[in-house]
Design an enzyme around this catalytic site. Structure first.
Site, PDB file in Angstrom:
ATOM      1  N   LYS A 124       4.605  17.043   3.855  1.00 20.51           N
ATOM      2  CA  LYS A 124       3.369  16.278   3.686  1.00 20.51           C
ATOM      3  C   LYS A 124       2.560  16.174   4.978  1.00 20.51           C
ATOM      4  O   LYS A 124       1.592  15.421   5.035  1.00 20.51           O
ATOM      5  CB  LYS A 124       3.704  14.869   3.170  1.00 20.51           C
ATOM      6  CG  LYS A 124       4.487  14.854   1.848  1.00 20.51           C
ATOM      7  CD  LYS A 124       4.868  13.432   1.459  1.00 20.51           C
ATOM      8  CE  LYS A 124       5.793  13.417   0.256  1.00 20.51           C
ATOM      9  NZ  LYS A 124       6.190  12.040  -0.128  1.00 20.51           N
ATOM     10  N   PRO A 160      -0.375  10.867  -1.454  1.00 20.33           N
ATOM     11  CA  PRO A 160      -0.523  12.326  -1.555  1.00 20.33           C
ATOM     12  C   PRO A 160       0.814  13.011  -1.280  1.00 20.33           C
ATOM     13  O   PRO A 160       1.513  12.688  -0.313  1.00 20.33           O
ATOM     14  CB  PRO A 160      -1.549  12.649  -0.458  1.00 20.33           C
ATOM     15  CG  PRO A 160      -2.322  11.382  -0.282  1.00 20.33           C
ATOM     16  CD  PRO A 160      -1.314  10.283  -0.489  1.00 20.33           C
ATOM     17  N   GLU A 161       1.178  13.942  -2.151  1.00 19.92           N
ATOM     18  CA  GLU A 161       2.414  14.692  -1.992  1.00 19.92           C
ATOM     19  C   GLU A 161       2.072  16.120  -1.588  1.00 19.92           C
ATOM     20  O   GLU A 161       0.911  16.425  -1.281  1.00 19.92           O
ATOM     21  CB  GLU A 161       3.226  14.627  -3.286  1.00 19.92           C
ATOM     22  CG  GLU A 161       3.566  13.188  -3.691  1.00 19.92           C
ATOM     23  CD  GLU A 161       4.361  13.096  -4.982  1.00 19.92           C
ATOM     24  OE1 GLU A 161       5.070  14.067  -5.337  1.00 19.92           O
ATOM     25  OE2 GLU A 161       4.265  12.054  -5.669  1.00 19.92           O
ATOM     26  N   ARG A 178      11.734   2.486  -6.362  1.00 24.76           N
ATOM     27  CA  ARG A 178      10.731   3.446  -6.817  1.00 24.76           C
ATOM     28  C   ARG A 178      10.735   3.546  -8.340  1.00 24.76           C
ATOM     29  O   ARG A 178      11.788   3.647  -8.976  1.00 24.76           O
ATOM     30  CB  ARG A 178      10.989   4.833  -6.220  1.00 24.76           C
ATOM     31  CG  ARG A 178      11.034   4.885  -4.716  1.00 24.76           C
ATOM     32  CD  ARG A 178       9.741   4.444  -4.068  1.00 24.76           C
ATOM     33  NE  ARG A 178       8.632   5.314  -4.398  1.00 24.76           N
ATOM     34  CZ  ARG A 178       8.352   6.434  -3.730  1.00 24.76           C
ATOM     35  NH1 ARG A 178       9.094   6.817  -2.694  1.00 24.76           N
ATOM     36  NH2 ARG A 178       7.316   7.158  -4.061  1.00 24.76           N
ATOM     37  N   ARG A 205      27.369  13.161  -2.310  1.00 22.66           N
ATOM     38  CA  ARG A 205      26.569  11.940  -2.298  1.00 22.66           C
ATOM     39  C   ARG A 205      26.487  11.340  -3.698  1.00 22.66           C
ATOM     40  O   ARG A 205      26.226  12.047  -4.678  1.00 22.66           O
ATOM     41  CB  ARG A 205      25.178  12.231  -1.749  1.00 22.66           C
ATOM     42  CG  ARG A 205      25.246  12.831  -0.345  1.00 22.66           C
ATOM     43  CD  ARG A 205      23.906  13.142   0.232  1.00 22.66           C
ATOM     44  NE  ARG A 205      23.169  11.945   0.619  1.00 22.66           N
ATOM     45  CZ  ARG A 205      22.022  11.979   1.278  1.00 22.66           C
ATOM     46  NH1 ARG A 205      21.469  13.139   1.607  1.00 22.66           N
ATOM     47  NH2 ARG A 205      21.415  10.856   1.607  1.00 22.66           N
ATOM     48  N   HIS A 249     -13.161   1.958   7.886  1.00 14.34           N
ATOM     49  CA  HIS A 249     -11.897   2.600   7.538  1.00 14.34           C
ATOM     50  C   HIS A 249     -11.861   4.076   7.942  1.00 14.34           C
ATOM     51  O   HIS A 249     -10.845   4.736   7.737  1.00 14.34           O
ATOM     52  CB  HIS A 249     -11.654   2.492   6.033  1.00 14.34           C
ATOM     53  CG  HIS A 249     -11.681   1.081   5.518  1.00 14.34           C
ATOM     54  ND1 HIS A 249     -10.842   0.099   6.006  1.00 14.34           N
ATOM     55  CD2 HIS A 249     -12.461   0.489   4.570  1.00 14.34           C
ATOM     56  CE1 HIS A 249     -11.092  -1.042   5.371  1.00 14.34           C
ATOM     57  NE2 HIS A 249     -12.061  -0.829   4.507  1.00 14.34           N
TER      58      HIS A 249
END
Length: 286
Positions: A59, A2-3, A276, A167, A108
């Protein structure tokens, strides 16, 4: 995982069932890495407390209690925060899917809150236990919050540009750095970079100020749209009432490897950047 949009949808919907209610009972599973505060302490210190407000930063959900303490909740990769009565196949074990019965707390379901006067219980369930629960006492802070950058919905392009200037890491990697901008994850980073026409592997220091502004604006555009549609239900995420989100139907590039770009028709490409998965259009994004 979840974002920001999924966490914000959860905040808005669960707040209606949480804020203003006094906790009368706290049930937990046994101690594990899910609990940053020991279950026995949670049971003692949450009992009798009233949730005054439910905030979000990136988040993280932050339940402000009448004692001045804050209950920090993080959904992790597979966490589900929902109300009693929610019905979804995403809340059932594989053996139960297809059944018409609603959810019953299982092994859970690591945190259950009951409230004075009755009403629906609140469940925090996480099959993989990557979610987190922490009680932060009044006047105290926590390193997890202290290290977060500005919330993504409040960010400006200059925040990203300043972080990117010196960067050489890929701009996609920088977007996922929660210490720079908090809340953007894999889905919305891919979608934002597509709208801004920037390739995910481009070195951050080669992204211009104008492109940084466009990336942040695009990220906020797709996240606000996702919030309006209930978030992205791709694997485990469900809304607090058990319903699915709808944004997964509107994704332009994320998870669409090999499919035609919605703008030019070129095949969408998938690459791996710092472990990713990233999807982009090789024609539209430079």
């Amino acid at each position: 995982m979840p974002e920001l949009p999924e966490v914000e949808v959860t905040r808005r919907r669960i707040a209606k069932l949480l804020v203003g209610r006094k906790i009368s009972r706290v049930l937990t599973t046994k101690p594990s890495y899910f609990f940053l505060t020991k279950p026995t302490r949670l049971q003692q210190e949450l009992l009798g407390r009233t949730v005054k407000r439910l905030d979000r930063h990136g988040k993280y959900l932050l339940a402000r209690l009448d004692s001045g303490a804050t209950l920090l909740l993080h959904l992790g990769m597979t966490g589900q925060l929902f109300a009693e009565g929610a019905t979804s196949v995403r809340l059932l074990r594989v053996a139960e899917r297809g059944a018409k019965t609603g959810f019953s707390p299982d092994q859970h379901t690591h945190l259950q809150l009951e409230f004075e006067g009755g009403g629906p219980r609140i469940f925090f369930r996480d099959v993989r236990k990557f979610g987190k629960v922490l009680l932060v006492h009044a006047g105290k802070s926590d390193a997890r919050l202290d290290k977060l950058g500005i919330d993504a919905l409040k960010a400006e392009g200059e925040h990203l540009h300043e972080a990117a200037r010196a960067r050489k890491i890929p701009i996609k990697t920088l977007l996922l750095d929660q210490g720079v901008i908090a809340g953007i994850g894999n889905i919305y980073a891919d979608e934002a970079l597509f709208l801004a026409r920037v390739r995910p592997e481009r070195p951050a220091n080669r992204v211009t100020r104008e492109e940084s502004i466009a990336i942040v604006a695009a990220a906020q555009q797709v996240m606000r749209r996702s919030i309006r549609t209930g978030g992205s239900s791709i694997s485990d995420y469900v809304n607090p009432d058990g319903s699915d989100g709808g944004y997964q139907k509107e994704r332009r590039v994320y998870g669409r490897e090999g499919e035609p770009c919605p703008s030019c028709g070129a095949a969408i490409v998938r690459v791996v950047i710092a472990t990713r998965s990233s999807c982009y259009c090789p024609s539209c994004q430079r």
